[in-house]
Motif scaffolding. Sequence first.
Motif, mmCIF file in Angstrom:
data_model
loop_
_atom_site.group_PDB
_atom_site.id
_atom_site.type_symbol
_atom_site.label_atom_id
_atom_site.label_comp_id
_atom_site.label_asym_id
_atom_site.label_seq_id
_atom_site.Cartn_x
_atom_site.Cartn_y
_atom_site.Cartn_z
ATOM 1 N N ARG A 74 0.821 -1.225 0.000
ATOM 2 C CA ARG A 74 0.000 0.000 0.000
ATOM 3 C C ARG A 74 0.849 1.266 0.000
ATOM 4 N NH1 ARG A 74 -4.562 -2.535 3.643
ATOM 5 N NH2 ARG A 74 -5.643 -3.599 1.946
ATOM 6 N N TYR A 75 2.091 1.122 -0.388
ATOM 7 C CA TYR A 75 3.010 2.278 -0.380
ATOM 8 C C TYR A 75 2.430 3.490 -1.123
ATOM 9 C CZ TYR A 75 6.918 5.178 -1.988
ATOM 10 O OH TYR A 75 7.727 6.231 -2.312
ATOM 11 N N PHE A 76 1.953 3.284 -2.340
ATOM 12 C CA PHE A 76 1.524 4.434 -3.152
ATOM 13 C C PHE A 76 0.291 5.134 -2.577
ATOM 14 C CE2 PHE A 76 4.292 2.380 -6.270
ATOM 15 C CZ PHE A 76 5.076 3.467 -6.616
ATOM 16 N N SER A 77 -0.693 4.358 -2.157
ATOM 17 C CA SER A 77 -1.897 4.997 -1.604
ATOM 18 C C SER A 77 -1.567 5.699 -0.278
ATOM 19 C CB SER A 77 -3.040 3.991 -1.444
ATOM 20 O OG SER A 77 -2.660 2.953 -0.592
ATOM 21 N N HIS A 78 -0.654 5.095 0.495
ATOM 22 C CA HIS A 78 -0.268 5.708 1.768
ATOM 23 C C HIS A 78 0.493 7.021 1.516
ATOM 24 C CE1 HIS A 78 0.498 4.754 6.192
ATOM 25 N NE2 HIS A 78 1.036 5.946 6.003
ATOM 26 N N LYS A 79 1.362 6.973 0.519
ATOM 27 C CA LYS A 79 2.134 8.179 0.161
ATOM 28 C C LYS A 79 1.194 9.308 -0.297
ATOM 29 C CE LYS A 79 5.879 9.578 -2.961
ATOM 30 N NZ LYS A 79 6.883 10.170 -2.079
ATOM 31 N N GLN A 80 0.132 8.940 -1.001
ATOM 32 C CA GLN A 80 -0.853 9.946 -1.438
ATOM 33 C C GLN A 80 -1.506 10.625 -0.243
ATOM 34 O OE1 GLN A 80 -3.546 7.893 -4.067
ATOM 35 N NE2 GLN A 80 -2.451 8.553 -5.891
ATOM 36 N N GLU A 81 -1.810 9.823 0.790
ATOM 37 C CA GLU A 81 -2.390 10.391 2.020
ATOM 38 C C GLU A 81 -1.414 11.404 2.645
ATOM 39 O OE1 GLU A 81 -5.258 9.516 4.003
ATOM 40 O OE2 GLU A 81 -6.037 8.714 2.115
ATOM 41 N N HIS A 82 -0.151 11.031 2.677
ATOM 42 C CA HIS A 82 0.860 11.937 3.230
ATOM 43 C C HIS A 82 0.890 13.253 2.444
ATOM 44 C CE1 HIS A 82 3.418 8.488 5.164
ATOM 45 N NE2 HIS A 82 2.303 8.740 5.834
ATOM 46 N N GLN A 83 0.797 13.121 1.132
ATOM 47 C CA GLN A 83 0.840 14.315 0.285
ATOM 48 C C GLN A 83 -0.323 15.258 0.607
ATOM 49 O OE1 GLN A 83 3.506 15.103 -1.666
ATOM 50 N NE2 GLN A 83 2.486 17.097 -1.765
ATOM 51 N N LYS A 84 -1.486 14.666 0.923
ATOM 52 C CA LYS A 84 -2.660 15.493 1.274
ATOM 53 C C LYS A 84 -2.369 16.340 2.513
ATOM 54 C CE LYS A 84 -6.167 12.308 -0.384
ATOM 55 N NZ LYS A 84 -7.124 11.307 0.111
ATOM 56 N N PHE A 85 -1.671 15.734 3.469
ATOM 57 C CA PHE A 85 -1.336 16.468 4.692
ATOM 58 C C PHE A 85 -0.378 17.617 4.364
ATOM 59 C CE2 PHE A 85 0.634 17.549 8.654
ATOM 60 C CZ PHE A 85 -0.244 17.176 9.657
ATOM 61 N N ILE A 86 0.635 17.302 3.558
ATOM 62 C CA ILE A 86 1.622 18.325 3.179
ATOM 63 C C ILE A 86 0.918 19.482 2.452
ATOM 64 C CG2 ILE A 86 3.636 18.785 1.687
ATOM 65 C CD1 ILE A 86 4.474 15.822 2.249
ATOM 66 N N ASP A 87 0.002 19.128 1.536
ATOM 67 C CA ASP A 87 -0.734 20.155 0.778
ATOM 68 C C ASP A 87 -1.553 21.044 1.708
ATOM 69 O OD1 ASP A 87 0.320 19.092 -1.506
ATOM 70 O OD2 ASP A 87 -1.502 18.040 -2.129
ATOM 71 N N LYS A 88 -2.205 20.422 2.694
ATOM 72 C CA LYS A 88 -3.039 21.187 3.631
ATOM 73 C C LYS A 88 -2.198 22.199 4.416
ATOM 74 C CE LYS A 88 -6.274 22.287 6.617
ATOM 75 N NZ LYS A 88 -7.547 22.938 6.315
ATOM 76 N N VAL A 89 -1.057 21.736 4.936
ATOM 77 C CA VAL A 89 -0.212 22.638 5.722
ATOM 78 C C VAL A 89 0.326 23.766 4.830
ATOM 79 C CG1 VAL A 89 1.831 22.835 7.216
ATOM 80 C CG2 VAL A 89 0.380 20.814 7.368
ATOM 81 N N ASN A 90 0.697 23.424 3.594
ATOM 82 C CA ASN A 90 1.169 24.464 2.673
ATOM 83 C C ASN A 90 0.066 25.466 2.347
ATOM 84 O OD1 ASN A 90 3.802 23.620 2.534
ATOM 85 N ND2 ASN A 90 3.433 22.234 0.805
ATOM 86 N N ASP A 91 -1.152 24.973 2.197
ATOM 87 C CA ASP A 91 -2.313 25.850 1.972
ATOM 88 C C ASP A 91 -2.460 26.851 3.110
ATOM 89 O OD1 ASP A 91 -3.211 24.957 -0.384
ATOM 90 O OD2 ASP A 91 -4.968 23.864 0.388
ATOM 91 N N VAL A 92 -2.360 26.335 4.326
ATOM 92 C CA VAL A 92 -2.506 27.179 5.510
ATOM 93 C C VAL A 92 -1.407 28.245 5.532
ATOM 94 C CG1 VAL A 92 -2.305 27.177 8.038
ATOM 95 C CG2 VAL A 92 -3.721 25.472 6.907
ATOM 96 N N LEU A 93 -0.183 27.816 5.200
ATOM 97 C CA LEU A 93 0.943 28.756 5.236
ATOM 98 C C LEU A 93 0.829 29.848 4.171
ATOM 99 C CD1 LEU A 93 3.905 26.349 6.040
ATOM 100 C CD2 LEU A 93 3.186 28.294 7.412
ATOM 101 N N ARG A 94 0.045 29.576 3.135
ATOM 102 C CA ARG A 94 -0.138 30.587 2.087
ATOM 103 C C ARG A 94 -1.195 31.630 2.474
ATOM 104 N NH1 ARG A 94 1.216 26.582 -1.847
ATOM 105 N NH2 ARG A 94 -0.845 25.667 -1.663
#
Length: 133
Positions: A74-94
């Motif tokens: 499940r590496y790829f689907s798990h990595k996608q979840e991680h990316q969602k978190f990174i995107d959210k924090v970056n959104d907030v920082l913008r």
Amino acid sequence: MFLWKDEFSCNVDLIDSQHKQLLEIGSKLYNIVRLGDKYDHYDEILESLHELADYTIYHFNSEEELMLSSNYLRYFSHKQEHQKFIDKVNDVLRQDIDEKQKKITMDIIIFIADWIENHILKHDVEFGKFLNS
Ligand SMILES: [Fe+2]
Ligand SMILES: [Fe+2]
């Protein structure tokens, strides 16, 4: 809020210690909002948000490396979840954090709490079981 519970454990020391650090950052943000005072907390909020952004990237890399080296399916689907978190924090920082300090901090606190419930307790724990099997 953001206290470590045994049920969060993935039974992988590296992951557990990093999750504890993540809770620590969540606590810092929570303590700022909890003060409910009229002082400006912009610098502390910004510092904690950057810490959250940096630490999660570091932590996600550790988890993903363990997944690759153990051939986790499940590496790829798990990595996608991680990316969602990174995107959210970056959104907030913008966003204009200074203007909406309390609202933005509350939003991210709820997001982290939801992440614990829906990512750590499900996907990370599942990976921990795989790694221990
Ligand atoms: Fe994790
Ligand atoms: Fe994860």
